[in-house]
Design a protein around this motif. Structure first.
Motif, mmCIF file in Angstrom:
data_model
loop_
_atom_site.group_PDB
_atom_site.id
_atom_site.type_symbol
_atom_site.label_atom_id
_atom_site.label_comp_id
_atom_site.label_asym_id
_atom_site.label_seq_id
_atom_site.Cartn_x
_atom_site.Cartn_y
_atom_site.Cartn_z
ATOM 1 N N GLY A 197 52.588 -22.038 33.173
ATOM 2 C CA GLY A 197 52.715 -20.626 32.833
ATOM 3 C C GLY A 197 51.785 -19.733 33.630
ATOM 4 O O GLY A 197 51.196 -20.148 34.626
ATOM 5 N N LEU A 198 51.638 -18.501 33.134
ATOM 6 C CA LEU A 198 50.953 -17.453 33.899
ATOM 7 C C LEU A 198 49.519 -17.805 34.279
ATOM 8 O O LEU A 198 49.063 -17.446 35.344
ATOM 9 C CB LEU A 198 50.947 -16.160 33.079
ATOM 10 C CG LEU A 198 52.265 -15.394 33.048
ATOM 11 C CD1 LEU A 198 52.113 -14.150 32.209
ATOM 12 C CD2 LEU A 198 52.693 -15.053 34.468
ATOM 13 N N GLY A 199 48.804 -18.485 33.379
ATOM 14 C CA GLY A 199 47.390 -18.754 33.655
ATOM 15 C C GLY A 199 47.147 -20.118 34.265
ATOM 16 O O GLY A 199 46.009 -20.570 34.353
ATOM 17 N N HIS A 200 48.207 -20.774 34.692
ATOM 18 C CA HIS A 200 48.105 -22.142 35.214
ATOM 19 C C HIS A 200 47.027 -22.280 36.292
ATOM 20 O O HIS A 200 46.226 -23.214 36.277
ATOM 21 C CB HIS A 200 49.475 -22.548 35.760
ATOM 22 C CG HIS A 200 49.463 -23.815 36.538
ATOM 23 N ND1 HIS A 200 49.205 -25.036 35.962
ATOM 24 C CD2 HIS A 200 49.685 -24.067 37.861
ATOM 25 C CE1 HIS A 200 49.265 -25.980 36.897
ATOM 26 N NE2 HIS A 200 49.553 -25.404 38.034
ATOM 27 N N HIS A 201 47.005 -21.327 37.223
ATOM 28 C CA HIS A 201 46.074 -21.439 38.352
ATOM 29 C C HIS A 201 44.620 -21.271 37.927
ATOM 30 O O HIS A 201 43.709 -21.562 38.687
ATOM 31 C CB HIS A 201 46.443 -20.410 39.430
ATOM 32 C CG HIS A 201 46.352 -18.993 38.934
ATOM 33 N ND1 HIS A 201 47.246 -18.479 38.024
ATOM 34 C CD2 HIS A 201 45.442 -18.028 39.191
ATOM 35 C CE1 HIS A 201 46.895 -17.221 37.760
ATOM 36 N NE2 HIS A 201 45.813 -16.939 38.456
ATOM 37 N N GLN A 202 44.417 -20.754 36.695
ATOM 38 C CA GLN A 202 43.034 -20.583 36.233
ATOM 39 C C GLN A 202 42.608 -21.722 35.326
ATOM 40 O O GLN A 202 41.513 -21.729 34.793
ATOM 41 C CB GLN A 202 42.910 -19.283 35.440
ATOM 42 C CG GLN A 202 43.141 -18.061 36.288
ATOM 43 C CD GLN A 202 43.099 -16.807 35.453
ATOM 44 O OE1 GLN A 202 43.616 -16.783 34.334
ATOM 45 N NE2 GLN A 202 42.486 -15.775 35.986
ATOM 46 N N MET A 203 43.492 -22.677 35.121
ATOM 47 C CA MET A 203 43.220 -23.718 34.139
ATOM 48 C C MET A 203 42.386 -24.816 34.779
ATOM 49 O O MET A 203 42.894 -25.810 35.277
ATOM 50 C CB MET A 203 44.539 -24.276 33.600
ATOM 51 C CG MET A 203 44.325 -25.260 32.492
ATOM 52 S SD MET A 203 45.848 -25.560 31.630
ATOM 53 C CE MET A 203 45.351 -27.010 30.690
ATOM 54 N N VAL A 204 41.081 -24.596 34.782
ATOM 55 C CA VAL A 204 40.172 -25.571 35.392
ATOM 56 C C VAL A 204 39.096 -25.978 34.387
ATOM 57 O O VAL A 204 38.709 -25.197 33.525
ATOM 58 C CB VAL A 204 39.496 -25.014 36.667
ATOM 59 C CG1 VAL A 204 40.480 -24.944 37.806
ATOM 60 C CG2 VAL A 204 38.862 -23.677 36.396
ATOM 61 N N GLY A 205 38.671 -27.202 34.479
ATOM 62 C CA GLY A 205 37.596 -27.707 33.635
ATOM 63 C C GLY A 205 36.534 -28.368 34.497
ATOM 64 O O GLY A 205 36.634 -28.345 35.732
ATOM 65 N N ARG A 206 35.521 -28.946 33.833
ATOM 66 C CA ARG A 206 34.404 -29.480 34.601
ATOM 67 C C ARG A 206 33.834 -30.697 33.902
ATOM 68 O O ARG A 206 33.792 -30.761 32.679
ATOM 69 C CB ARG A 206 33.324 -28.400 34.705
ATOM 70 C CG ARG A 206 32.325 -28.646 35.799
ATOM 71 C CD ARG A 206 31.411 -27.449 35.952
ATOM 72 N NE ARG A 206 32.121 -26.243 36.371
ATOM 73 C CZ ARG A 206 31.660 -25.006 36.175
ATOM 74 N NH1 ARG A 206 30.523 -24.813 35.557
ATOM 75 N NH2 ARG A 206 32.358 -23.966 36.590
ATOM 76 N N ILE A 207 33.417 -31.655 34.709
ATOM 77 C CA ILE A 207 32.681 -32.811 34.184
ATOM 78 C C ILE A 207 31.436 -32.980 35.049
ATOM 79 O O ILE A 207 31.532 -33.103 36.274
ATOM 80 C CB ILE A 207 33.542 -34.093 34.218
ATOM 81 C CG1 ILE A 207 34.761 -33.941 33.311
ATOM 82 C CG2 ILE A 207 32.712 -35.305 33.787
ATOM 83 C CD1 ILE A 207 35.702 -35.137 33.317
ATOM 84 N N HIS A 208 30.270 -32.953 34.403
ATOM 85 C CA HIS A 208 29.016 -33.231 35.117
ATOM 86 C C HIS A 208 28.680 -34.701 34.927
ATOM 87 O O HIS A 208 28.760 -35.206 33.808
ATOM 88 C CB HIS A 208 27.860 -32.427 34.528
ATOM 89 C CG HIS A 208 28.032 -30.937 34.633
ATOM 90 N ND1 HIS A 208 27.951 -30.278 35.825
ATOM 91 C CD2 HIS A 208 28.255 -30.007 33.693
ATOM 92 C CE1 HIS A 208 28.130 -28.975 35.617
ATOM 93 N NE2 HIS A 208 28.321 -28.780 34.313
ATOM 94 N N VAL A 209 28.296 -35.341 36.008
ATOM 95 C CA VAL A 209 27.789 -36.716 35.895
ATOM 96 C C VAL A 209 26.353 -36.700 36.375
ATOM 97 O O VAL A 209 26.062 -36.308 37.501
ATOM 98 C CB VAL A 209 28.644 -37.703 36.722
ATOM 99 C CG1 VAL A 209 28.059 -39.101 36.613
ATOM 100 C CG2 VAL A 209 30.084 -37.687 36.235
ATOM 101 N N THR A 210 25.434 -37.119 35.488
ATOM 102 C CA THR A 210 24.017 -37.097 35.823
ATOM 103 C C THR A 210 23.526 -38.518 36.094
ATOM 104 O O THR A 210 24.135 -39.473 35.631
ATOM 105 C CB THR A 210 23.192 -36.466 34.688
ATOM 106 O OG1 THR A 210 23.439 -37.214 33.493
ATOM 107 C CG2 THR A 210 23.593 -35.026 34.461
#
Ligand SMILES: [Cu+2]
Length: 177
Positions: free
Chosen positions: A163-176
């Motif tokens: 849908g409309l916000g598909h390109h903004q659908m980002v997440g994050r994983i930090h590995v320390t």
């Protein structure tokens, strides 16, 4: 002319040509080879993740993820909670229009069980830059056993158009470390 019917009534029941037969046999054999290669790639090529999948009500998954976030959040990044998870724990990340939520913080070399599901419709979990891809469906809970092998910041992008916000659908994983 194309509008004329074929000369004989049963025009389709002709003996198969030799060249065509050879190609059918070759394609069939290649299909068989590729079929058994799937097993080989799973064992040797470290492809084809061995996910577990369970049925789950999206509202139940949302409640589990919220309880997880409440327990493990250590800070926020741009108003998104960052859950720092102890080794061996169950980790939750949900997909919805248009978020991967929450941000995760994992430790290198520790093994986690990552639970993924969607609250609305189908999204694609694509972990970058290492390119692990999992389809995420509402009503199905995917459980991936994962052990990060390098520290750093990894992005999750949605690779199913949603849908409309598909390109903004980002997440994050930090590995320390
Ligand atoms: Cu999406």
């Amino acid at each position: 002319m194309a509008l004329t019917p074929p000369a004989s009534k049963i025009w389709w029941n002709e003996p198969i040509g030799r060249g065509e037969l050879v190609w059918i046999v070759l394609a069939f054999l290649w299909g068989l080879i590729m079929f058994f290669m799937m097993v080989y790639w799973h064992v040797e090529g470290q492809q084809n993740l061995s996910n577990e999948v369970y049925r789950i009500d999206p509202a139940v998954f949302e409640a589990k993820t919220e309880a997880f976030v409440e327990e493990f959040t250590v800070r926020e990044e741009a108003d998104i909670p960052v859950a720092s998870v102890p080794a061996g724990a169950d980790v939750f990340m949900l997909a919805r229009l248009w978020d991967w939520w929450p941000i995760l913080e994992l430790k290198k070399g520790q093994t986690y069980r990552l639970h993924l599901s969607s609250l609305d419709w189908q999204h694609g979990f694509s972990l970058q830059p290492i390119n692990i891809n999992i389809q995420v469906h509402p009503g199905l809970e995917h459980v991936v056993t994962l052990t990060p092998t390098e520290a750093g910041e990894f992005s999750v992008v949605c690779n199913e158009f949603c849908g409309l916000g598909h390109h903004q659908m980002v997440g994050r994983i930090h590995v320390t470390e």
